[in-house]
Design a protein around this motif. Structure first.
Motif, short mmCIF file in Angstrom:
data_model
loop_
_atom_site.label_atom_id
_atom_site.label_comp_id
_atom_site.label_asym_id
_atom_site.label_seq_id
_atom_site.Cartn_x
_atom_site.Cartn_y
_atom_site.Cartn_z
N PHE A 1 0.87 -1.19 0.00
CA PHE A 1 0.00 0.00 0.00
C PHE A 1 0.90 1.24 0.00
O PHE A 1 1.66 1.45 0.95
N VAL A 2 0.85 2.03 -1.06
CA VAL A 2 1.70 3.20 -1.22
C VAL A 2 0.83 4.44 -1.37
O VAL A 2 -0.08 4.46 -2.20
N ILE A 3 1.09 5.46 -0.56
CA ILE A 3 0.35 6.72 -0.62
C ILE A 3 1.33 7.85 -0.86
O ILE A 3 2.36 7.96 -0.18
N GLU A 4 1.01 8.69 -1.83
CA GLU A 4 1.82 9.87 -2.13
C GLU A 4 0.96 11.10 -1.87
O GLU A 4 -0.16 11.20 -2.35
N LYS A 5 1.51 12.02 -1.08
CA LYS A 5 0.85 13.31 -0.85
C LYS A 5 1.74 14.38 -1.46
O LYS A 5 2.94 14.41 -1.22
N GLN A 6 1.13 15.24 -2.26
CA GLN A 6 1.90 16.30 -2.90
C GLN A 6 1.13 17.61 -2.79
O GLN A 6 -0.08 17.63 -3.00
N GLY A 7 1.84 18.67 -2.41
CA GLY A 7 1.18 19.95 -2.26
C GLY A 7 2.18 21.08 -2.13
O GLY A 7 3.38 20.89 -2.33
N PRO A 8 1.69 22.27 -1.75
CA PRO A 8 2.55 23.44 -1.63
C PRO A 8 3.70 23.26 -0.64
O PRO A 8 4.78 23.82 -0.82
N ALA A 9 3.51 22.45 0.39
CA ALA A 9 4.55 22.24 1.40
C ALA A 9 5.56 21.18 0.99
O ALA A 9 6.54 20.96 1.70
N GLY A 10 5.34 20.50 -0.13
CA GLY A 10 6.27 19.47 -0.57
C GLY A 10 5.57 18.15 -0.83
O GLY A 10 4.37 18.09 -1.00
N VAL B 1 -3.94 5.01 6.56
CA VAL B 1 -3.04 6.15 6.63
C VAL B 1 -3.87 7.40 6.90
O VAL B 1 -4.88 7.62 6.24
N THR B 2 -3.44 8.21 7.87
CA THR B 2 -4.09 9.48 8.18
C THR B 2 -3.21 10.61 7.68
O THR B 2 -2.02 10.67 8.00
N LEU B 3 -3.80 11.51 6.88
CA LEU B 3 -3.08 12.63 6.28
C LEU B 3 -3.75 13.94 6.67
O LEU B 3 -4.97 14.01 6.76
N ASP B 4 -2.95 14.96 6.88
CA ASP B 4 -3.48 16.30 7.14
C ASP B 4 -4.16 16.82 5.89
O ASP B 4 -3.74 16.53 4.78
N THR B 5 -5.19 17.63 6.08
CA THR B 5 -5.83 18.29 4.94
C THR B 5 -5.13 19.63 4.72
O THR B 5 -5.24 20.55 5.52
#
Length: 96
Positions: free
Chosen positions: A32-41, A65-69
């Motif tokens: 299970f692979v999760i990628e988060k991409q945004g202004p902070a990196g 997986v819990t991710l910040d919004t």
């Protein structure tokens, strides 16, 4: 054998949950692979292991997986499930 990635929203976070289901008992492994991409990196999270769907349960949770919004961020998740009978993969993309 089926897999799914479920999105659960809270006021301050997003949970992505990997699940597998089978009409008959089965065992195998998952990645299970999760990628988060945004202004902070960018950040990547990987979970893997073995699973067993028994005769008393047709669905098992494989990862969570819990991710910040973060405004402007997007999330891509990929779940690969392998067992003796084959391989399936599920994808989730918050942009779609």
């Amino acid at each position: 054998m089926n897999c799914d990635i479920v999105r659960v929203e809270t006021p301050s976070s997003i949970e992505l949950v990997g699940k597998v289901s089978s009409p008959v008992p089965a065992e195998g492994s998952f990645h299970f692979v999760i990628e988060k991409q945004g202004p902070a990196g960018r950040s990547d999270i990987t979970q893997s292991g073995d699973f067993l769907v028994g005769s008393d349960s047709t669905e098992e949770e494989l990862g969570r997986v819990t991710l910040d919004t973060d405004p402007g961020a997007f999330y891509v998740a990929h779940l690969v499930v392998e067992w003796q009978g084959g391989e399936i993969d599920c994808r989730y993309d918050s942009r779609n």
